[in-house]
Write an enzyme that holds these catalytic residues in place. Sequence first.
Site, PDB file in Angstrom:
ATOM      1  NE  ARG A 152       8.219  -0.741  -8.464  1.00 42.22           N
ATOM      2  CZ  ARG A 152       8.153   0.583  -8.352  1.00 42.22           C
ATOM      3  NH1 ARG A 152       6.995   1.172  -8.260  1.00 42.22           N
ATOM      4  NH2 ARG A 152       9.251   1.318  -8.353  1.00 42.22           N
ATOM      5  CG  ASN A 206       5.892  -8.687  -2.109  1.00 40.33           C
ATOM      6  OD1 ASN A 206       6.184  -7.539  -2.434  1.00 40.33           O
ATOM      7  ND2 ASN A 206       6.447  -9.737  -2.666  1.00 40.33           N
ATOM      8  NE  ARG A 249      -4.674   0.899 -11.820  1.00 40.52           N
ATOM      9  CZ  ARG A 249      -3.455   0.414 -11.731  1.00 40.52           C
ATOM     10  NH1 ARG A 249      -2.448   1.185 -11.454  1.00 40.52           N
ATOM     11  NH2 ARG A 249      -3.230  -0.874 -11.935  1.00 40.52           N
ATOM     12  CB  ALA A 250     -10.370   0.310  -7.169  1.00 38.82           C
ATOM     13  N   GLY A 255      -2.175  -9.592  -9.577  1.00 38.38           N
ATOM     14  CA  GLY A 255      -1.719 -10.887 -10.068  1.00 38.38           C
ATOM     15  C   GLY A 255      -0.211 -10.890 -10.048  1.00 38.38           C
ATOM     16  CB  CYS A 258       5.786 -11.097  -6.168  1.00 38.39           C
ATOM     17  SG  CYS A 258       7.421 -11.351  -6.838  1.00 38.39           S
TER      18      CYS A 258
END
Length: 439
Positions: A152, A206, A249-250, A255, A258
């Site tokens: 990440r 992903n 988490r809304a 973006g 990846c």
Amino acid sequence: MKITVLGLGYVGLLTAVGLANSGYEIIGLDVDIRKIQMLQNENIYIYEPGLDEFVKENAKKGNLTFDTLENVSCIDSEIVFVAVGTPSQSNGSADLSQLNNALEYVVDRASNPLTIVVKSTVPPGTGKKIKEIYLEKASFSHSYVSNPEFLREGQALKDWFYPDRIVIGGDDREATTLISHLYKDINAPIVITDVTTAEMIKYASNAFLATKISFINEIANLCDLTGANIDGVVQGVSHDPRIGGSFLRAGIGYGGSCFPKDVRALDFISTINGHSFELLKAVINVNNRQRFIPIQILKREMGLLSGKKIAVLGLAFKPNTDDIREAPSIEIINLLIGEGASVKAYDPIVDGTEKNCYCQEAVFTKNIWEAIHEAHAIILTTEWDEFVNLDWFEVFKYTQSPHIIIDGRNVLQPRLIKEIGFKCFGIGRNTHRVFQLQA
Ligand code: UDX
């Protein structure tokens, strides 16, 4: 052992540094002379906490060197990692031209049998084709291994040294054993499988994470319509270990380099295999729709946005990176400009003036206070600590009525922000109605 790493973007550079740190002799190659010159001077071109020190340390030890592809006429290492980009094409498919060029280059210059390890994210089945096209006709009998990466941005070093798992796909036992030994200092489960399965693991991971985000975003949208609160919902559901608490988490959507690219590519792969992956299509549509929410709220609260001063806080697609690829902020800025708003944007790391030529009408400020000066509304698009820990009393004095804050990442405390005098809106925090679901 001598290892070549070809392609020094995010994944390649991390691979080079990580393996050098384990004591291997690494030569990093890239086509970009500017990147190589910077690395040879121990400077790096990506923002990743801690990475520059690791580059310096290993370069000093002498086991990390860099060169351009052009300068190298012969590859005499035992292993070659390939970590070139596989960007999206307009139809969503992955562009494999950099990978093909890299493999041609490696095979042409090999002076001995190699184990070629592909770290780039490639569609399932690619490895098989590569073997047929490049390896079967090569002068030496090279092995092929797929070793996808799960780093990440912003915590890539931590992810390298403490990964959840290491995936190694190969059809040749000797090669998979050789590659698993490279990771002997790392304490993580190693999944050994065939090449195509390893390639699919990366996409499945992903796509699943992106699905979690779009799912929770839809629940948040429903919370706004029904009066439920997404924070409580997440707290309640995440106690179930089958669901877990991460990636729930809304906000204004995912973006980065990846998720958007890989989800589109998996959708494309399904289509060309004669399967319509309906769930993925919905994940993509939900993600695209989330970016309109701040604009919908602003229009509802202020009417026409023409001439309204809007501050956008955060350009990077997430904190601790300078990456703006497919960042929601960019689309939101463009939508605001399309509505005639006057936009000032600030990011602690990204210099918008240099990079965002496609947001020319926005003003990119050097500090937060310039961005929010006399703003009617603030949209928080990236949850940098600098924004979360702002003195919101001070912010209030800088802004003007109707003093709107849209927390696109649900990181502020709405009650406190409202007490100051702001109108505060989150995503699914029972603060607004987004749109009619039946529409
Ligand atoms: C991702 C994968 O996590 C990593 O394993 C893979 O190798 C590369 O892609 P990265 O793109 O660096 O990593 O970012 P990540 O932290 O996963 O976040 C991706 C996006 O999802 C960000 O825009 C983030 O803001 C968003 N996100 C994440 C949410 O909207 N909600 C969440 O709960 C989590």
